[in-house]
Design an enzyme around this catalytic site. Structure first.
Site, mmCIF file in Angstrom:
data_model
loop_
_atom_site.group_PDB
_atom_site.id
_atom_site.type_symbol
_atom_site.label_atom_id
_atom_site.label_comp_id
_atom_site.label_asym_id
_atom_site.label_seq_id
_atom_site.Cartn_x
_atom_site.Cartn_y
_atom_site.Cartn_z
ATOM 1 N N CYS A 39 0.868 -1.179 0.000
ATOM 2 C CA CYS A 39 0.000 0.000 0.000
ATOM 3 C C CYS A 39 0.907 1.233 0.000
ATOM 4 C CB CYS A 39 -0.928 0.037 1.209
ATOM 5 S SG CYS A 39 -1.983 1.524 1.216
ATOM 6 N N CYS A 93 -4.242 5.366 -5.596
ATOM 7 C CA CYS A 93 -3.713 4.043 -5.265
ATOM 8 C C CYS A 93 -2.222 4.066 -5.615
ATOM 9 C CB CYS A 93 -4.448 2.962 -6.063
ATOM 10 S SG CYS A 93 -3.878 1.285 -5.695
HETATM 11 N N1 API Z 1 -6.254 -2.439 -2.436
HETATM 12 C C1 API Z 1 -4.866 -2.871 -2.519
HETATM 13 C C2 API Z 1 -4.084 -2.445 -1.268
HETATM 14 C C3 API Z 1 -3.944 -0.938 -1.126
HETATM 15 C C4 API Z 1 -3.289 -0.320 -2.310
HETATM 16 C C5 API Z 1 -3.364 1.187 -2.410
HETATM 17 N N2 API Z 1 -4.225 1.868 -1.513
HETATM 18 C C6 API Z 1 -1.985 1.792 -2.447
HETATM 19 O O1 API Z 1 -1.828 2.984 -2.087
HETATM 20 O O2 API Z 1 -1.050 1.080 -2.893
HETATM 21 C C7 API Z 1 -4.812 -4.392 -2.625
HETATM 22 O O3 API Z 1 -5.696 -5.050 -2.079
HETATM 23 O O4 API Z 1 -3.860 -4.897 -3.230
#
Ligand code: API
Length: 294
Positions: free
Chosen positions: A82, A230
């Protein structure tokens, strides 16, 4: 009783990606202090602290690391990476310890993090991307993961098709489009997130390559839905575009919530992500939140 009952938290965001940071290292005495999927869902409930990701700091497992970090999506699922959440953790730790460089461990490996290049910016070395179909993972073999056979919409006139796939420690599919806002991602996102080709589901990004130095993007996140940013998807998208020789290895990413700088470093293939991290408020979790949690 949940390890989070009455525990302190910080509500932050990484260019609009809603993050909650919890430092369980102070419960060293209670190493069994584990956050369950039910706890994570309880925190994300409207009566709690609605978030996209919950970042939980646990006591370090390796010499030289500050903490082991567990990452939960708002649906309670765990993630291996993340990016936006890491920058929030880094800011929080630096403000409390005065450090300017630190190494964390997550399920995806070791992450070196530092302040800079400007005082309000934080850089996270997100490690090297993986491209093998089993690394993403995909349910069947694809030899060239720059474009895989996956589409939504009429077979003879698909709405979205031929995504690139990349793992940054979590699975990403990137669809190349001319206008990231021209697609109903709230409709197509969950269909693609849960497509059987992705045995561990996937984060779904629409990306438009503006020029060799700029990409705009929008992401439907696995386990969290439509988010304003993200970070790991920004890394995956920058790498996928460079892999297609359509951009340089240093690019500016424009997401709905703000901008990130990404460098896919030549010497070791690591992906460096640079951006801000905003503190909003702090509090303690109401124990009543976890009353229904076993
Ligand atoms: N939803 C993503 C995790 C958070 C990714 C995102 N919020 C970031 O800033 O990298 C997953 O389940 O792989």
């Amino acid at each position: 009783m949940s390890a989070l009952a009455n525990h302190a938290f910080a509500k932050m965001n990484g260019i609009g990606n809603e993050i909650v940071v919890v430092d369980l290292r102070d419960s060293m005495g209670n190493l069994a202090a584990q956050v369950t999927a039910e706890d994570a869902r309880a925190v994300a409930s409207p009566a709690g602290v609605p978030y996209d990701q919950l970042m939980v700091l646990q006591p370090p497992r390796l010499q030289g690391t500050e903490a082991f970090i567990k990452i939960y999506n708002s649906d309670g699922s765990e993630a291996g990476a993340c990016g936006n959440g890491m920058r929030c953790v880094v800011r929080r730790v630096f403000e409390r310890t005065g450090q300017s460089a630190v190494t964390f461990e997550t399920r995806a490996g070791l992450l070196n993090c530092w302040q800079g290049p400007a005082p309000d910016l934080y850089t996270v070395d997100m490690g090297a991307p993986k491209f093998g179909w089993q690394d993403i993972p995909l349910a069947e073999e694809f030899r060239d993961t720059r474009y895989i056979e996956l589409q939504v919409g009429p077979i003879d006139n698909p709405v979205l098709h031929s995504p690139s796939v990349v793992s940054m420690g979590n699975p990403h599919a990137i669809f190349w489009v001319d206008d990231v806002n021209a697609y109903d991602l709230e409709r197509f996102g969950p269909l693609l997130e849960n497509h059987p080709i992705f045995p561990e589901r996937a984060n779904i990004t629409l990306a438009h390559i503006v020029d060799r130095d700029h990409i705009t993007m929008r992401t439907w996140e696995r386990g969290a839905g439509l988010t304003r940013a993200c970070g790991s998807a920004a890394c995956a998208t920058a790498v996928a575009a460079a892999r297609l020789k359509r951009t340089n290895r240093i690019v500016e990413m424009t997401l709905p919530g703000g901008k990130l700088g990404i460098e896919w470093r030549e010497r070791d293939d690591h992906v460096l992500m640079t951006g801000t991290a905003e503190f909003e408020y702090e509090g303690r979790f109401d124990p009543a939140l976890f009353a229904s949690v076993a």
